[in-house]
Design a protein around this motif. Structure first.
Motif, mmCIF file in Angstrom:
data_model
loop_
_atom_site.group_PDB
_atom_site.id
_atom_site.type_symbol
_atom_site.label_atom_id
_atom_site.label_comp_id
_atom_site.label_asym_id
_atom_site.label_seq_id
_atom_site.Cartn_x
_atom_site.Cartn_y
_atom_site.Cartn_z
ATOM 1 N N HIS A 38 0.848 -1.198 0.000
ATOM 2 C CA HIS A 38 0.000 0.000 0.000
ATOM 3 C C HIS A 38 0.881 1.245 0.000
ATOM 4 C CE1 HIS A 38 -3.786 -2.029 0.336
ATOM 5 N NE2 HIS A 38 -3.457 -2.615 1.475
ATOM 6 N N TRP A 39 0.479 2.251 -0.734
ATOM 7 C CA TRP A 39 1.296 3.458 -0.896
ATOM 8 C C TRP A 39 1.602 4.114 0.450
ATOM 9 C CZ3 TRP A 39 -0.261 8.171 0.830
ATOM 10 C CH2 TRP A 39 -1.617 8.330 1.105
ATOM 11 N N TYR A 40 0.672 4.080 1.397
ATOM 12 C CA TYR A 40 0.886 4.738 2.683
ATOM 13 C C TYR A 40 1.846 3.974 3.591
ATOM 14 C CZ TYR A 40 -3.178 1.766 3.667
ATOM 15 O OH TYR A 40 -4.051 0.711 3.755
ATOM 16 N N TRP A 54 4.484 1.966 1.718
ATOM 17 C CA TRP A 54 5.636 1.949 0.814
ATOM 18 C C TRP A 54 6.371 3.287 0.796
ATOM 19 C CZ3 TRP A 54 9.103 -0.851 -1.271
ATOM 20 C CH2 TRP A 54 9.808 -0.421 -2.387
ATOM 21 N N TYR A 55 5.674 4.389 0.600
ATOM 22 C CA TYR A 55 6.343 5.691 0.500
ATOM 23 C C TYR A 55 7.040 6.116 1.796
ATOM 24 C CZ TYR A 55 4.367 6.262 -4.152
ATOM 25 O OH TYR A 55 4.050 6.094 -5.468
#
Length: 160
Positions: free
Chosen positions: A132-134, A136-137
């Motif tokens: 999930h981007w939240y 991963w980033y």
């Protein structure tokens, strides 16, 4: 978490003084003994496919290999024995339990939840997948900050 991130976290936290390659290895090792070995076998046999495999397509040996690599009950006694003989190397090996700590909340029960107390318990947390981007980033951000910090610290040390 992805294997490369684990390796870099291992280096950044536990391999900046001595044994950097050991910290990189132990940061990635829990994934290497399961999915890394599977990828190698698939490459050698010509059956490698990009992407996440289905659970039913995986060989049966991958499940115990994953459990062995992702269990505190396995890694902590091994690190303790090494610590009795070589404290600096045991410090680099701490990348292994850190790998487990990172995986525990970021793997869902749908695909390889982390069995931190295996073989004593089959307890697994249904975590938020690291893809999930939240997740991963921020991983990339904090990993970049750590590695930049280590680089600046080493740069100052060698240029004094």
């Amino acid at each position: 978490m992805d294997t490369l991130s684990h390796a870099l976290w291992g280096y950044g936290l536990f391999g900046y003084k001595r044994y950097p390659w050991a910290a990189i290895f132990f940061g990635a090792m829990p994934d290497l003994i399961s999915f890394g070995l599977l990828m190698f076998i698939n490459l050698m046999t010509g059956h490698w496919h990009f992407g996440k495999p289905t659970l039913d397509s995986l060989p049966s040996w991958i499940f115990p290999a994953y459990s062995i690599g992702h269990s505190f009950m396995v890694c902590l006694p091994i690190i303790y024995v090494v610590y009795r003989f070589n404290r600096a190397f045991a410090m680099a090996m701490l990348a292994w339990p850190f790998h487990i700590i990172l995986d525990f909340p970021f793997h869902s029960k749908a695909f390889f939840a982390t069995p931190i107390f295996w073989p004593l318990s089959d307890y697994k947390m249904d975590g938020v997948p690291w893809t999930h981007w939240y997740i991963w980033y921020p991983n990339i951000l904090f990993l970049s900050i750590l590695l930049f910090y280590r680089y600046k610290k080493n740069y100052k040390k060698f240029n004094q």
